[in-house]
Design an enzyme around this catalytic site. Structure first.
Site, PDB file in Angstrom:
ATOM      1  N   ARG A 289      11.204  -2.983   5.964  1.00  0.00           N
ATOM      2  CA  ARG A 289       9.430  -3.135   5.465  1.00  0.00           C
ATOM      3  C   ARG A 289       8.746  -4.080   6.310  1.00  0.00           C
ATOM      4  O   ARG A 289       7.697  -4.048   6.750  1.00  0.00           O
ATOM      5  CB  ARG A 289       9.070  -3.588   4.232  1.00  0.00           C
TER       6      ARG A 289
ATOM      7  N   CYS B 134       3.887   1.930  -2.083  1.00  0.00           N
ATOM      8  CA  CYS B 134       5.098   1.433  -1.684  1.00  0.00           C
ATOM      9  C   CYS B 134       5.242   0.682  -0.279  1.00  0.00           C
ATOM     10  O   CYS B 134       5.739  -0.537  -0.554  1.00  0.00           O
ATOM     11  CB  CYS B 134       6.277   2.655  -1.391  1.00  0.00           C
ATOM     12  N   HIS B 135       4.547   0.946   0.680  1.00  0.00           N
ATOM     13  CA  HIS B 135       4.317   0.180   1.690  1.00  0.00           C
ATOM     14  C   HIS B 135       3.161   0.196   2.630  1.00  0.00           C
ATOM     15  O   HIS B 135       3.081  -0.053   3.792  1.00  0.00           O
ATOM     16  CB  HIS B 135       5.701   0.873   2.902  1.00  0.00           C
ATOM     17  N   GLY B 136       2.339   0.419   1.669  1.00  0.00           N
ATOM     18  CA  GLY B 136       0.853   0.180   2.218  1.00  0.00           C
ATOM     19  C   GLY B 136       0.297   1.199   3.256  1.00  0.00           C
ATOM     20  O   GLY B 136      -0.923   0.650   3.796  1.00  0.00           O
TER      21      GLY B 136
END
Lengths: 427, 184
Positions: A303, B148-150
């Protein structure tokens, strides 16, 4: 250290068997008389603990499979049935789900111990690489198992992880999508996916058991490394595996099992995302998807990278890096006890992994609570340090570090003199 | 096979090579069914099209329908949303391809090429990063925000910010009547 066999069959039957299948000789030589360095400490008991946990997972898993239904419309209910109606089903499932966590806890101690004492260095490179293979198989097995209860986290973990392969589209258009649909058996995670994940989740532990056999075989050729990282020079440096290490391993295993039991009986859901008690819903993504704790550092690495393909490469590269450690470490000295600089970078790596684990549990746009400091730069820094430790620091340290002198023999270090004679152990 | 390197191949060498080659081809032929069985089966492929009535969807509203196990967003865009999406130059977009199954692969990501009628955005509601379902009417661009990850998408479902590499995909669809679409 795999020397001549000292096994002498004592009865008529064992003599008869020994001439046909020398299994008792093999057991005796590998688990009883095997010469083991006399200075192995607490940290060396995790190999035995890991074998025990693999056994726990296989036994509870086989039993759970007698009640579990790998079908998208029935899986969640069958797990609830195990929890409520099957006799002791709650115990078996809690042992299995928390067993995975304790398996990983033990494997991380085992791996960091190997790193600290230089157990990957010649002549134990193959031993180390087999260990990395076991670790990767464990990750795959744990992921497949996490999908089976078919809760929200199961479904979305399966979706996110299988979608990692769509990143191939960025180099080979349509290939990644084709691979992903092949993994799914459909156009999204669904019933065919669950069914094959169950099949593979049942298979992989036995593959792990097979690689464990190779791992122990590769261990028994050069013998154990030890906290001093020096070679065994003779019989005065070793003790037989039994009773010295069977008893020591059993003692620490007991402590480990007590800890395991405390979690299974009193905190069985402490490590579980509550969302996984909500049945899978392909139309609603939970507000936050996080993997189990033992994969959080890798998730943080993924991420922290804003580009999809590079993020995936960084994730898998972090695992692949471990394979090369035996050749990246250029130091002549194995144990970090005698490496004043390496020791500090080692502890920094351990802290780095804990930090990445913490960051992996939070959204990339999160801030440290109460400070307003964004987490993302730290996740990137942590990822960079992980790679730098293996690819830059380890190779350079071997060239610039002056190690402290190592003792001449294990016996000198243990007894203060080299002449003390070990009581010859009875056979 | 302990002959010297320069020795002439014998009849036994020939048999070894022929046996090995036949075995390798046989293994490859057997491997394909074992690999291909994992691809979507005939029953999965059979569920390939659905029909949907647009008339109940109010302006500013979005409904989600299932197609091939995936969510398809049907969004009735407002005049303001259309104007916002049309004012963005394609050259400023991270992904400049329309990703529209009804057009050639090379079609540009202009708002016009993302849909047949400006009011109706019909799109597979799956984030192109790692497959989460984005939340509608959220994010900096009034379009979609992936939890989830923007990743952030605009009102035409085009990626504007975040890790997703591509615009959300437009499925093959056609209008059967002014208010009825067939997806797939």
């Amino acid at each position: 250290m795999a020397g001549q066999s000292t096994y002498v069959p004592k009865t008529g039957f064992t003599r008869w068997l020994d001439a046909r299948l020398p299994i008792l000789r093999f057991t005796n030589d590998t688990m009883m008389t095997f010469p083991t360095p006399r200075n192995l400490n607490f940290w060396y008991s995790f190999g035995g603990i890991l074998t025990f946990m693999l056994g726990i997972q296989i036994v509870t898993g086989i039993v759970l499979a007698m009640h579990y239904v790998p079908n998208a419309s029935m899986a969640f209910d069958s797990v609830e049935n195990i929890m409520r109606d099957v006799n002791y089903g709650w115990l078996l499932r809690y042992m299995h789900s928390n067993g995975a966590s304790f398996f990983f806890l033990a494997v991380y101690v085992h791996m960091f111990r190997g790193l600290y004492y230089g157990s990957y260095k010649a002549p134990r490179e193959v031993l180390w690489i087999l260990g990395v293979i076991i670790y990767v198989l464990m990750i795959a097995t744990a992921f497949l198992g996490y999908v089976l209860p078919w809760g929200q986290m199961s479904f979305w973990a399966a979706t996110v992880i299988t979608n990692l392969f769509t990143s191939i589209d960025q180099i080979l258009p349509h290939t990644g999508t084709a691979v992903t649909q092949w993994l799914w058996g459909g156009f999204a995670v669904g019933d065919p996916t669950l069914n094959r994940f169950f099949s593979l989740h049942y298979l992989l532990p036995f593959v792990i058991a097979g690689v464990v056999v190779l791992h122990i075989w590769a261990l028994h050729v050069p013998g154990n490394n030890n906290p001093l990282g020096i070679d065994v020079k003779g019989p005065q440096d070793t003790v037989p595996f039994h009773p010295y290490y069977t008893v020591k391993d059993l003692f620490y295993l007991s402590l480990f099992v007590i800890l395991f039991a405390i979690v299974v009986f009193y905190l069985p859901n402490a490590l579980v995302e509550p969302d996984n008690y909500v049945p899978a819903n392909p139309l609603v993504t939970p507000p936050e998807i996080v993997p189990e704790w033992y994969l959080l550092p890798f998730y943080a690495m993924l991420r922290s990278i804003p580009q999809k393909l590079i993020g995936v490469i960084v994730l898998f590269g972090a695992l692949a890096t471990l394979v090369f450690v035996p050749w990246l470490d250029t130091s002549k000295v194995r144990s970090m006890r005698f490496r004043p600089l390496a020791k500090q970078f080692f502890w920094a790596l351990l802290l780095d992994c804990v930090l990445l684990g913490y960051l992996g549990a939070h959204r990339p746009d999160a801030v440290f609570p109460g400070t307003g400091i964004p987490m993302l730069p730290f996740a990137r820094l942590g990822t960079a340090y992980y790679y730098a430790f293996f690819w830059v620091i380890l190779p350079l340290l071997g060239l610039i570090e002056t190690p402290r002198p190592v003792p001449a023999t294990i016996a000198t270090s243990v007894t203060g003199s080299g002449v003390e004679q070990v009581n010859a152990p009875a056979e | 096979m302990a002959s010297t390197a320069a020795a002439e191949p014998t009849r036994r060498d020939f048999i070894h090579v022929a046996t090995g080659a036949a075995g390798a081809v046989g293994l490859a032929l057997l491997a394909w069914p074992l690999i291909d069985q994992m691809n979507p089966s005939a029953s999965v492929l059979a569920l390939s099209s659905i029909e949907f009535d647009l008339s109940p969807v109010q302006e500013g509203q979005q409904v989600t329908v299932m197609w091939r196990g995936k969510p398809v967003f049907v969004r009735h865009r407002t005049a303001k949303e259309i104007a916002e999406a049309r004012s963005v130059p394609v050259s400023s977009l991270p992904d400049q391809l329309a990703r529209n199954a009804n057009l050639p692969d090379s079609a540009p990501a202009s708002d016009q090429d993302r849909m047949f009628k400006p009011e109706w955005l019909i799109m597979i509601g799956i984030c192109t990063h790692l497959g989460c379902i984005p939340l509608d009417h959220q994010g900096d661009y009034g379009g979609y925000l992936c939890p989830c990850h923007g990743s952030q998408y605009d009102t035409a479902g085009r990626i504007r910010k975040g890790p997703a590499p591509e615009n959300m995909y437009i499925p093959p669809y056609s209008y059967l009547s002014p208010t009825k679409v067939k997806i797939g």
